[in-house]
Design an enzyme around this catalytic site. Sequence first.
Site, PDB file in Angstrom:
ATOM      1  N   ASN A 197     -10.060  -0.024   0.115  1.00 59.30           N
ATOM      2  CA  ASN A 197      -8.602   0.036   0.131  1.00 59.30           C
ATOM      3  C   ASN A 197      -8.075  -0.505  -1.199  1.00 59.30           C
ATOM      4  O   ASN A 197      -8.163  -1.702  -1.466  1.00 59.30           O
ATOM      5  CB  ASN A 197      -8.066  -0.792   1.296  1.00 59.30           C
ATOM      6  CG  ASN A 197      -6.550  -0.770   1.405  1.00 59.30           C
ATOM      7  OD1 ASN A 197      -5.857  -0.280   0.520  1.00 59.30           O
ATOM      8  ND2 ASN A 197      -6.035  -1.324   2.483  1.00 59.30           N
ATOM      9  N   HIS A 256      -3.381   7.373   3.344  1.00 60.72           N
ATOM     10  CA  HIS A 256      -3.764   6.082   2.753  1.00 60.72           C
ATOM     11  C   HIS A 256      -5.201   5.760   3.142  1.00 60.72           C
ATOM     12  O   HIS A 256      -5.578   5.860   4.311  1.00 60.72           O
ATOM     13  CB  HIS A 256      -2.814   4.995   3.237  1.00 60.72           C
ATOM     14  CG  HIS A 256      -3.223   3.615   2.860  1.00 60.72           C
ATOM     15  ND1 HIS A 256      -3.646   3.284   1.590  1.00 60.72           N
ATOM     16  CD2 HIS A 256      -3.287   2.458   3.593  1.00 60.72           C
ATOM     17  CE1 HIS A 256      -3.950   1.996   1.550  1.00 60.72           C
ATOM     18  NE2 HIS A 256      -3.734   1.474   2.750  1.00 60.72           N
ATOM     19  N   CYS A 288       0.806  -1.227   0.000  1.00 59.19           N
ATOM     20  CA  CYS A 288       0.000   0.000   0.000  1.00 59.19           C
ATOM     21  C   CYS A 288       0.839   1.276   0.000  1.00 59.19           C
ATOM     22  O   CYS A 288       0.318   2.360  -0.274  1.00 59.19           O
ATOM     23  CB  CYS A 288      -0.949   0.005   1.201  1.00 59.19           C
ATOM     24  SG  CYS A 288      -2.114  -1.360   1.211  1.00 59.19           S
TER      25      CYS A 288
END
Length: 328
Positions: A285, A255, A112
Amino acid sequence: MDIVIRGLGFNVPSRVLTNAELEIMVETSDEWILTRTGIRERHIIAEGEASSDLAIPAVEHALKEAGFTAKDVTHVVVATFTPDFVCPNCATTLANKMGMNGVMAIDVNAACSGYLNAMQVGRGLVCLVENAVVLVVAVDALTSRTNWEDRTTCVLFGDGAGAAVLTRTTGADDEGLILDMEFRCDGNVGDHLTVIGGGSRHPYRAGDVVGPEYFVQMNGREVFKHAVRNMDAICSKVLSNCGKTLDDVDIFIPHQANLRIIEALGDRMGVPREKVFVNVDRYGNTSAASVAIALAEARQLGRIKRGDLALLTTFGGGLTWGAGLVQF
């Protein structure tokens, strides 16, 4: 050397998977998902679609905004841990599809955290090569590595891509000036977020049954603690490097893992809610693409204006994390 983001773009698949649909697929509920993650829906790739396919529209938009064509690109850096193939890499596959054969093309895997790490690689290439036009792409088809029988993880993830074009500055009027970036990792706690199967330690063998180790496995509670604490610290570091404070920041783009992490991080740092950009409710996500999509969308929606200071931060498997400061 001053390096600028010339253009941004993003793309998500057309197929939307809602919480209501997940209620049919796995033992969960819209209320449970929304309360714990803030996610209402996510976009997922179609059958036969792969990461490079997702990336193409994002790349086309970024190049158009930058005023370049595919033939102007000198380097391609793709952040992903879900490439089309183990080999060839995703960057080469994408370059071929875009008519960019002949350029340097590499993948970066920081889960990520991939987008900002790829941006840092891009910055280095721009410094090294005069007249470089570096295409940075962050893309993950994360649902291809999602265990749809694991209700704790399958509700979290979606697919998407974001792109940016980096060059040296041409003058004082340039927007998107990258002021600084900072990165960290801690492999001692890497086992909190993993995809173990398929690596050289747990290789594929003909005839093997695919087990849960081939999909994302996560200790959510531990990831939460590390994410909030470490993103806070690295944001403070990058601000200090540039002689800035949170008061100088116009928009904060963290994020998009889940809303609880975003809110806990914002509260810990003391960032007003109105300065925090959130789109996790619509995309889930998207791993490496998370901040890439959020940055491009914030710009598209007018949330980032000329003169604004944007603080970006990422956190992902490894464990890895980073932050960057961009002056628009």
